[in-house]
Design an enzyme around this catalytic site. Structure first.
Site, PDB file in Angstrom:
ATOM      1  N   HIS A  32     -25.073 -16.981 -18.075  1.00  0.00           N
ATOM      2  CA  HIS A  32     -25.992 -16.067 -18.767  1.00  0.00           C
ATOM      3  C   HIS A  32     -25.281 -15.179 -19.784  1.00  0.00           C
ATOM      4  O   HIS A  32     -25.806 -14.137 -20.195  1.00  0.00           O
ATOM      5  CB  HIS A  32     -26.727 -15.202 -17.734  1.00  0.00           C
ATOM      6  CG  HIS A  32     -27.396 -16.037 -16.684  1.00  0.00           C
ATOM      7  ND1 HIS A  32     -28.501 -16.811 -16.947  1.00  0.00           N
ATOM      8  CD2 HIS A  32     -27.046 -16.281 -15.397  1.00  0.00           C
ATOM      9  CE1 HIS A  32     -28.838 -17.477 -15.845  1.00  0.00           C
ATOM     10  NE2 HIS A  32     -27.966 -17.178 -14.898  1.00  0.00           N
TER      11      HIS A  32
ATOM     12  N   GLU B 220      -6.526  -1.458 -14.504  1.00  0.00           N
ATOM     13  CA  GLU B 220      -5.955  -0.102 -14.477  1.00  0.00           C
ATOM     14  C   GLU B 220      -4.430  -0.124 -14.543  1.00  0.00           C
ATOM     15  O   GLU B 220      -3.812   0.857 -14.948  1.00  0.00           O
ATOM     16  CB  GLU B 220      -6.457   0.683 -13.255  1.00  0.00           C
ATOM     17  CG  GLU B 220      -6.049   0.178 -11.899  1.00  0.00           C
ATOM     18  CD  GLU B 220      -6.679   1.012 -10.771  1.00  0.00           C
ATOM     19  OE1 GLU B 220      -6.999   0.417  -9.736  1.00  0.00           O
ATOM     20  OE2 GLU B 220      -6.846   2.229 -10.941  1.00  0.00           O
TER      21      GLU B 220
ATOM     22  N   TRP C  26      -0.513  14.422   8.432  1.00  0.00           N
ATOM     23  CA  TRP C  26      -1.627  13.811   7.706  1.00  0.00           C
ATOM     24  C   TRP C  26      -2.712  13.657   8.749  1.00  0.00           C
ATOM     25  O   TRP C  26      -2.664  12.799   9.607  1.00  0.00           O
ATOM     26  CB  TRP C  26      -1.224  12.442   7.130  1.00  0.00           C
ATOM     27  CG  TRP C  26      -2.311  11.822   6.343  1.00  0.00           C
ATOM     28  CD1 TRP C  26      -3.214  10.881   6.753  1.00  0.00           C
ATOM     29  CD2 TRP C  26      -2.654  12.112   4.977  1.00  0.00           C
ATOM     30  NE1 TRP C  26      -4.078  10.573   5.742  1.00  0.00           N
ATOM     31  CE2 TRP C  26      -3.765  11.305   4.642  1.00  0.00           C
ATOM     32  CE3 TRP C  26      -2.110  12.957   4.016  1.00  0.00           C
ATOM     33  CZ2 TRP C  26      -4.356  11.344   3.377  1.00  0.00           C
ATOM     34  CZ3 TRP C  26      -2.701  12.996   2.766  1.00  0.00           C
ATOM     35  CH2 TRP C  26      -3.803  12.201   2.454  1.00  0.00           C
TER      36      TRP C  26
ATOM     37  N   GLU D 105     -12.929  -5.803  -7.486  1.00  0.00           N
ATOM     38  CA  GLU D 105     -11.771  -4.988  -7.124  1.00  0.00           C
ATOM     39  C   GLU D 105     -10.483  -5.571  -7.707  1.00  0.00           C
ATOM     40  O   GLU D 105      -9.631  -4.845  -8.221  1.00  0.00           O
ATOM     41  CB  GLU D 105     -11.666  -4.863  -5.598  1.00  0.00           C
ATOM     42  CG  GLU D 105     -10.457  -4.107  -5.082  1.00  0.00           C
ATOM     43  CD  GLU D 105     -10.265  -2.704  -5.616  1.00  0.00           C
ATOM     44  OE1 GLU D 105      -9.162  -2.154  -5.481  1.00  0.00           O
ATOM     45  OE2 GLU D 105     -11.216  -2.162  -6.241  1.00  0.00           O
TER      46      GLU D 105
ATOM     47  N   LYS E  47      -7.913  -3.658 -10.395  1.00  0.00           N
ATOM     48  CA  LYS E  47      -6.462  -3.501 -10.212  1.00  0.00           C
ATOM     49  C   LYS E  47      -5.719  -3.936 -11.480  1.00  0.00           C
ATOM     50  O   LYS E  47      -4.850  -3.240 -11.979  1.00  0.00           O
ATOM     51  CB  LYS E  47      -5.955  -4.299  -8.993  1.00  0.00           C
ATOM     52  CG  LYS E  47      -6.489  -3.818  -7.659  1.00  0.00           C
ATOM     53  CD  LYS E  47      -5.865  -2.547  -7.163  1.00  0.00           C
ATOM     54  CE  LYS E  47      -6.570  -1.330  -7.593  1.00  0.00           C
ATOM     55  NZ  LYS E  47      -7.572  -0.663  -6.867  1.00  0.00           N
TER      56      LYS E  47
ATOM     57  N   ARG F 203       4.602  11.322   3.558  1.00  0.00           N
ATOM     58  CA  ARG F 203       3.882  10.769   4.706  1.00  0.00           C
ATOM     59  C   ARG F 203       2.713  11.653   5.128  1.00  0.00           C
ATOM     60  O   ARG F 203       1.886  11.228   5.934  1.00  0.00           O
ATOM     61  CB  ARG F 203       4.821  10.593   5.901  1.00  0.00           C
ATOM     62  CG  ARG F 203       5.989   9.649   5.654  1.00  0.00           C
ATOM     63  CD  ARG F 203       6.840   9.510   6.906  1.00  0.00           C
ATOM     64  NE  ARG F 203       6.054   8.982   7.991  1.00  0.00           N
ATOM     65  CZ  ARG F 203       5.869   7.680   8.200  1.00  0.00           C
ATOM     66  NH1 ARG F 203       6.410   6.804   7.382  1.00  0.00           N
ATOM     67  NH2 ARG F 203       5.130   7.249   9.198  1.00  0.00           N
TER      68      ARG F 203
ATOM     69  N   CYS G 134       2.020  10.628   9.718  1.00  0.00           N
ATOM     70  CA  CYS G 134       2.696  11.918   9.579  1.00  0.00           C
ATOM     71  C   CYS G 134       4.195  11.661   9.490  1.00  0.00           C
ATOM     72  O   CYS G 134       4.653  10.536   9.636  1.00  0.00           O
ATOM     73  CB  CYS G 134       2.414  12.777  10.800  1.00  0.00           C
ATOM     74  SG  CYS G 134       0.669  12.958  11.149  1.00  0.00           S
TER      75      CYS G 134
ATOM     76  N   LYS H  74      -4.806  10.060  -9.281  1.00  0.00           N
ATOM     77  CA  LYS H  74      -5.106   9.539  -7.948  1.00  0.00           C
ATOM     78  C   LYS H  74      -6.441  10.053  -7.443  1.00  0.00           C
ATOM     79  O   LYS H  74      -7.203   9.350  -6.784  1.00  0.00           O
ATOM     80  CB  LYS H  74      -3.988   9.924  -6.983  1.00  0.00           C
ATOM     81  CG  LYS H  74      -4.155   9.356  -5.589  1.00  0.00           C
ATOM     82  CD  LYS H  74      -4.064   7.837  -5.609  1.00  0.00           C
ATOM     83  CE  LYS H  74      -4.407   7.165  -4.300  1.00  0.00           C
ATOM     84  NZ  LYS H  74      -4.627   5.733  -4.437  1.00  0.00           N
TER      85      LYS H  74
ATOM     86  N   ASN I  85       3.445  11.167  15.652  1.00  0.00           N
ATOM     87  CA  ASN I  85       2.856  10.401  14.541  1.00  0.00           C
ATOM     88  C   ASN I  85       2.193   9.178  15.154  1.00  0.00           C
ATOM     89  O   ASN I  85       2.811   8.465  15.949  1.00  0.00           O
ATOM     90  CB  ASN I  85       3.919   9.958  13.540  1.00  0.00           C
ATOM     91  CG  ASN I  85       3.320   8.989  12.518  1.00  0.00           C
ATOM     92  OD1 ASN I  85       2.175   9.131  12.132  1.00  0.00           O
ATOM     93  ND2 ASN I  85       4.087   7.973  12.160  1.00  0.00           N
ATOM     94  N   GLY I  86       0.942   8.955  14.818  1.00  0.00           N
ATOM     95  CA  GLY I  86       0.230   7.800  15.381  1.00  0.00           C
ATOM     96  C   GLY I  86      -1.138   8.229  15.879  1.00  0.00           C
ATOM     97  O   GLY I  86      -1.648   9.288  15.492  1.00  0.00           O
TER      98      GLY I  86
HETATM   99  C1  AGP Z   1      -8.590   2.805  -7.762  1.00  0.00           C
HETATM  100  O1  AGP Z   1      -7.409   2.126  -7.783  1.00  0.00           O
HETATM  101  C2  AGP Z   1      -8.600   4.032  -8.568  1.00  0.00           C
HETATM  102  N1  AGP Z   1      -7.571   4.895  -8.187  1.00  0.00           N
HETATM  103  C3  AGP Z   1      -9.959   4.733  -8.650  1.00  0.00           C
HETATM  104  O2  AGP Z   1     -10.899   3.825  -9.141  1.00  0.00           O
HETATM  105  C4  AGP Z   1     -10.473   5.291  -7.319  1.00  0.00           C
HETATM  106  O3  AGP Z   1     -10.838   4.271  -6.461  1.00  0.00           O
HETATM  107  C5  AGP Z   1     -11.683   6.177  -7.592  1.00  0.00           C
HETATM  108  O4  AGP Z   1     -11.287   7.225  -8.431  1.00  0.00           O
HETATM  109  C6  AGP Z   1     -12.299   6.709  -6.308  1.00  0.00           C
HETATM  110  O5  AGP Z   1     -11.393   7.509  -5.638  1.00  0.00           O
HETATM  111  P1  AGP Z   1     -11.740   8.032  -4.164  1.00  0.00           P
HETATM  112  O6  AGP Z   1     -11.798   6.858  -3.249  1.00  0.00           O
HETATM  113  O7  AGP Z   1     -10.617   8.967  -3.834  1.00  0.00           O
HETATM  114  O8  AGP Z   1     -13.048   8.746  -4.236  1.00  0.00           O
END
Ligand code: AGP
Length: 606
Positions: free
Chosen positions: A501, A485, A75, A478, A482, A28, A2, A601, A101-102
């Site tokens: 394969h 994207e 938050w 993962e 990164k 935050r 927060c 996001k 906050n915490g």
């Molecule tokens: C990851 O870097 C991306 N922003 C995206 O793949 C994300 O993980 C996915 O949209 C899932 O989001 P969520 O965890 O908010 O459900």
């Protein structure tokens, strides 16, 4: 995570200035907000659920005609966003107001103790116990500061606090323990806040407060004391030459880089989640006949790593499923004996939510892990856990991934304990390993320059390949996500054993292949995969254990992780160099890592 702020002015009105500070702290947390001040001997609190501007237009929180006041933007970690759970919180008689906050880990015990002595609580937060504790000690202590010191000594966890009281209306008392809090001093007044940007337009004269210290702020003085013995500490201010935008990123070029570096702290907060929630999840999972883990993107990769742990530590089979495929593939199998564990940092991803709804309509029990308390997923869940990573501004998930795999690991260990699937020594070794993860990640962050150099050297390549085995297939996937994207490079990722394969056909001279290769049960097999790639001219970039002697000999670039990381906990550490690699290749290409093209996001559409 927060944002808190406190201001003591020589003249003028504190309300509007606190309001502007909270605006600059909104990154935050932004699910509820509030301000408080002592006006005519009474504590006046204005707070509500919602974003700062919304609450301001409804309640005029900035209208607080006083010289001293505190504020908070939230938050949620304990208690969903609501007017009651918004800060500031007060005690029974309205003599104390607090913003926090915490996470206070022992709040349940303290609350019980205070309720037994007649205190009445208004919220479901952990923070409110502080106001009632201070109220209790004001009965025996003459000075506000001493009542605060006594109260703080009862707290276990992380906290940055700012308090005001009708017993000392000219004072703000702020306290810090493992949660950020800085002080600002100027000719017109004194300030405390979670972060420098809050009061930077008013002063760049900063005083740092260390852990286990408190400060008494009045309009013309700041005195710092040790919480333990009240010993006075003299500390001179220093100046920072930041503009607000830089300050919000605390000097980092992008939110993503800041959030990569925040992982030790956000992991500590994830680890602080009260064990009662893990046990509740384990209890539900232990009764289930079928268990599905559903998620999207990065959260899906966290569920893949968890599936490995459920099988190997708790001896329970679970099915990780990409949420958009869940209904078509598994709806027919869902019944009241099914448990669905959904993972979503935003808690608002449409594909995940519709999979959850369809499972719930078929009688399944829903468990949720989210970084957003009060989100739709937490409201659809029978039991949910907040992962406490704080807001993640960068579109690319970083700190939320490491927190997710850590929370999932704690759930698996709680289930393994319930099923006696592991020896106590194994369980304790992994639990103490989790407690050490933040430090291991701090050490891994020191590899930043090494990774930056690798990004410089290979950043022109048209594609990359990421390979891992066992639990680190998830890490390889993962890492690839990164890069993909952020740099828009068509990278590939696979379980290393799959290479023969098919995709080995794309490997040619100079093609960069990243291996996630801790010395676990897969080590000898992955050496074979490294040699396969090398034989086709690939450039081997390997991420290995500190004392690995074999793979580095076969590699063109080596990133070594600190000693002692148990294989079961490796994804949270091994992902860090891959986060840096994606970040530096994107920056090198001139792309904005915080807001990559075509992405959002939170994906709230199907
Ligand atoms: C990851 O870097 C991306 N922003 C995206 O793949 C994300 O993980 C996915 O949209 C899932 O989001 P969520 O965890 O908010 O459900």
């Amino acid at each position: 995570m927060c944002g808190i702020a406190g201001i003591a002015l020589k003249s003028g009105e504190v309300g509007p200035i606190i309001y502007e500070c909270l605006k600059r702290l909104e990154y935050r947390g932004y699910d509820s907000v509030g301000e408080a001040a002592v006006i005519n001997g009474k504590i006046v609190v204005k707070k509500d659920k919602g974003k700062i501007d919304e609450v301001e237009s409804k309640l005029k929180i900035s209208s607080l005609p006083a010289l001293v006041g505190i504020g908070h933007t939230r938050w949620a970690t304990h208690g969903a966003p609501s007017a009651e759970n918004a800060h500031p919180h007060t005690d029974c008689k309205g003599t104390v107001a607090v913003v926090h906050n915490g996470i206070i880990e022992n709040f349940m015990q303290l609350r019980q103790e205070l309720e037994n002595t007649g205190h009445t609580f208004k919220s479901r937060t952990d923070s409110e116990v502080v106001a009632h504790l201070v109220e209790e000690y004001l009965k025996t202590e003459n000075e506000f500061v001493d009542a605060v010191r006594k109260a703080v000594k009862r707290l276990i966890g992380a906290y940055a606090l700012a308090l005001i009281s009708t017993t000392a209306p000219e004072q703000i008392i702020c306290v810090r323990k493992e949660s950020p809090l800085v002080l600002g001093t100027s000719k017109t007044g004194n300030y405390c806040a979670s972060d420098i940007p809050a009061f930077l337009p008013m002063t760049n004269q900063i005083i740092l407060l260390e852990d286990d210290e408190l400060a008494v702020l009045t309009a013309d003085r700041i005195s710092i004391r040790r919480v333990d013995d009240g010993e006075l500490i003299v500390r001179e201010p220093f100046s920072v030459n930041w503009n607000v935008e830089t300050a919000v990123k605390t000097g980092y070029a992008h939110f993503m880089l800041k959030e990569i570096h925040e992982q030790p702290a956000s992991l500590r907060d994830a680890i602080r989640t009260h064990p009662i929630y893990m046990d509740l999840m384990a209890l539900t999972l232990n009764k289930a006949k079928k268990i599905f883990l559903i998620a999207c993107g990065t959260s899906y990769h966290a569920s893949l790593a968890a599936a490995y742990l459920f099988a190997n530590l708790a001896r329970v089979q679970v099915t990780p499923v990409v949420a958009s495929e869940f209904i078509d593939n598994y709806a027919a199998l869902i019944d009241p004996d099914t448990v669905v564990l959904a993972i979503s940092q935003s808690g608002e991803t449409a594909d995940t939510l519709s999979a959850v709804r369809s499972a719930r309509d078929r009688g399944a029990t829903i468990l949720g892990i989210s970084n957003s308390i009060g989100s739709t997923l937490t409201r659809l869940s029978d039991v949910y856990i907040g992962q406490n990573s704080g807001p993640e501004m960068g579109v690319a998930a970083t700190k939320t991934f490491t927190a997710q795999v850590t929370v999932l690991t704690k759930i698996v260990l709680a289930l393994a304990r319930k099923r006696q699937a592991l020896r106590t020594t194994e369980l304790e070794a992994l639990e103490s390993g989790i407690a050490q993860l933040p430090d291991w990640i701090s050490e891994t962050l020191l590899q930043e320059e090494t990774v930056k150099r690798i990004a410089e050297k290979y950043g022109e390549n048209a594609s990359f390949c990421y390979l891992g085995r066992g639990i680190n297939v998830a890490t390889a996937l993962e890492g690839r996500l990164k890069l993909l994207e952020l740099s828009y490079l068509p990278a590939i990722a696979y379980p290393a054993g799959e290479s023969k394969h098919g995709f080995i056909s794309v490997i040619e001279d100079g093609y960069p292949v990243v291996f996630v290769a801790p010395k676990d049960e897969t080590h000898s097999k992955i050496i074979g995969n490294v040699m396969e790639m090398k034989a086709r001219g690939a450039k081997i970039i390997s991420i290995v254990d500190w004392d690995d002697e074999e793979i580095p000999k076969l590699s063109d670039e080596v990133i070594r992780l600190p000693p002692g990381i148990p294989a079961a906990l490796s994804p949270a550490a091994y992902i860090v160099p891959l986060q840096f690699l994606a970040y530096y290749i994107a920056v090198r290409k001139g792309y904005d890592p915080d807001f990559p093209r075509n992405l959002a996001k939170s994906v709230t559409v199907h």
